[in-house]
Design a protein around this motif. Structure first.
Motif, PDB file in Angstrom:
ATOM      1  N   GLY A  37      -6.747   0.713   1.519  1.00 25.02           N
ATOM      2  CA  GLY A  37      -5.482   0.023   1.777  1.00 25.02           C
ATOM      3  C   GLY A  37      -5.564  -1.479   1.565  1.00 25.02           C
ATOM      4  N   THR A  38      -6.706  -2.083   1.934  1.00 22.06           N
ATOM      5  CA  THR A  38      -6.834  -3.541   1.771  1.00 22.06           C
ATOM      6  C   THR A  38      -6.867  -3.951   0.304  1.00 22.06           C
ATOM      7  OG1 THR A  38      -9.269  -3.572   1.862  1.00 22.06           O
ATOM      8  CG2 THR A  38      -8.066  -3.847   3.963  1.00 22.06           C
ATOM      9  N   PHE A  40      -5.372  -1.790  -2.217  1.00 28.78           N
ATOM     10  CA  PHE A  40      -4.382  -0.981  -2.931  1.00 28.78           C
ATOM     11  C   PHE A  40      -3.364  -1.783  -3.753  1.00 28.78           C
ATOM     12  CE2 PHE A  40      -0.420   1.488  -3.112  1.00 28.78           C
ATOM     13  CZ  PHE A  40      -0.868   2.590  -3.836  1.00 28.78           C
ATOM     14  N   PRO A  41      -2.690  -2.782  -3.188  1.00 27.61           N
ATOM     15  CA  PRO A  41      -1.688  -3.479  -4.003  1.00 27.61           C
ATOM     16  C   PRO A  41      -2.272  -4.100  -5.269  1.00 27.61           C
ATOM     17  CG  PRO A  41      -1.377  -3.993  -1.697  1.00 27.61           C
ATOM     18  CD  PRO A  41      -2.681  -3.254  -1.799  1.00 27.61           C
ATOM     19  N   ALA A  62       3.629  -2.920  -5.974  1.00 24.35           N
ATOM     20  CA  ALA A  62       3.003  -2.513  -4.713  1.00 24.35           C
ATOM     21  C   ALA A  62       2.886  -3.651  -3.709  1.00 24.35           C
ATOM     22  CB  ALA A  62       1.625  -1.907  -4.975  1.00 24.35           C
ATOM     23  N   HIS A  63       3.104  -4.889  -4.132  1.00 22.31           N
ATOM     24  CA  HIS A  63       3.093  -6.027  -3.209  1.00 22.31           C
ATOM     25  C   HIS A  63       4.436  -6.201  -2.493  1.00 22.31           C
ATOM     26  CE1 HIS A  63      -0.640  -7.176  -5.211  1.00 22.31           C
ATOM     27  NE2 HIS A  63      -0.842  -8.035  -4.230  1.00 22.31           N
ATOM     28  N   ALA A  68       6.265  -0.722  -0.406  1.00 19.14           N
ATOM     29  CA  ALA A  68       5.300  -0.388   0.646  1.00 19.14           C
ATOM     30  C   ALA A  68       5.912   0.472   1.750  1.00 19.14           C
ATOM     31  CB  ALA A  68       4.712  -1.671   1.241  1.00 19.14           C
ATOM     32  N   LEU A  72       4.614   4.183   2.620  1.00 14.01           N
ATOM     33  CA  LEU A  72       3.976   4.455   3.904  1.00 14.01           C
ATOM     34  C   LEU A  72       4.755   5.518   4.693  1.00 14.01           C
ATOM     35  CD1 LEU A  72       2.809   0.882   4.926  1.00 14.01           C
ATOM     36  CD2 LEU A  72       1.409   2.776   4.047  1.00 14.01           C
ATOM     37  N   PHE A  91      -5.084   3.309   6.303  1.00 14.82           N
ATOM     38  CA  PHE A  91      -4.509   2.880   5.031  1.00 14.82           C
ATOM     39  C   PHE A  91      -3.342   1.923   5.250  1.00 14.82           C
ATOM     40  CE2 PHE A  91      -1.536   3.340   1.489  1.00 14.82           C
ATOM     41  CZ  PHE A  91      -2.364   3.024   0.416  1.00 14.82           C
ATOM     42  N   TYR A  95      -3.126  -1.868   3.994  1.00 20.77           N
ATOM     43  CA  TYR A  95      -2.069  -2.220   3.049  1.00 20.77           C
ATOM     44  C   TYR A  95      -1.244  -3.390   3.583  1.00 20.77           C
ATOM     45  CZ  TYR A  95       1.610  -0.994  -0.433  1.00 20.77           C
ATOM     46  OH  TYR A  95       2.515  -0.980  -1.471  1.00 20.77           O
ATOM     47  N   HIS A  98      -3.114  -6.619   3.618  1.00 21.46           N
ATOM     48  CA  HIS A  98      -3.167  -7.199   2.276  1.00 21.46           C
ATOM     49  C   HIS A  98      -1.908  -8.022   1.990  1.00 21.46           C
ATOM     50  CE1 HIS A  98      -4.423  -7.189  -2.060  1.00 21.46           C
ATOM     51  NE2 HIS A  98      -3.149  -7.562  -2.153  1.00 21.46           N
TER      52      HIS A  98
END
Length: 190
Positions: A37-38, A40-41, A62-63, A68, A72, A91, A95, A98
């Motif tokens: 998750g950290t 993923f973006p 994804a940011h 998101a 999720l 996750f 995420y 991040h």
């Protein structure tokens, strides 16, 4: 923020939150999805922008919270039971950490318009220098107070992870061993 900074903040938040909440340390079932998750973006957006030109920026898609939150929610719906929910929590925490940590320097510098990526495409993306590739991005790194802070955070997170018993390390080791054993069996059966 650099990958190690995202990972460090994610682990620090997770471990300290679990310790304060119920006195437990993170388990592999939380830490491995947290680690994913950290990152993923960036794993989604940077290649889609820098390599394939599908996204307008390495901090789009994804940011965005507009991606998101539904993602999720979908994962929450699909991952049920205690194991699934622990994986989802790891996750999701990674995420969201991040997304927050990508904006922390903008907040510190008072550049609030730089946070518009969080609502892309409803808001226009901020303009910043994009790297032509992942390798170029790493090669262009400068030693700055921000980079040094992230390295210190990574050191602190690594120390806490060791104190917590290196959750996830043995699971990854077992997975690698199974893959190696399978490859060896496949080669010897030829």
């Amino acid at each position: 923020m650099w990958p190690w900074g995202h990972a460090a903040v994610g682990y620090l938040v997770c471990s300290l939150w679990l310790r304060s909440r119920d006195g437990h340390v993170p388990t592999a079932g939380v830490v491995l999805p947290l680690a994913l998750g950290t990152q993923f973006p960036d794993l989604i957006d940077k290649p889609l922008s820098w390599t394939f030109g599908v996204l307008p920026s390495g901090r789009a898609g994804a940011h965005s919270l507009l991606v998101a939150v539904p993602l999720l929610a979908f994962l929450w719906w699909r991952l049920d039971g205690p194991t699934g929910r622990h994986a989802w929590a790891g996750f999701a925490l990674g995420y969201l950490v991040h997304l927050v940590t990508d904006g922390v320097y903008s907040l510190v510098d008072g550049e609030f318009a730089e946070l518009s990526y969080l609502l892309w495409p409803a808001l226009s993306l901020p303009s910043y220098d994009e790297s032509p590739s992942i390798v170029a991005h790493f090669l262009a790194a400068d030693i700055t107070p921000y980079l040094l802070t992230e390295l210190l955070l990574f050191g602190a997170a690594t120390l806490l992870w060791a104190v917590d018993g290196t959750p996830g390390l043995w699971a990854v080791g077992r997975w690698c061993k199974r893959r190696a054993d399978g490859a060896t069996r496949a080669l010897s059966s030829r």
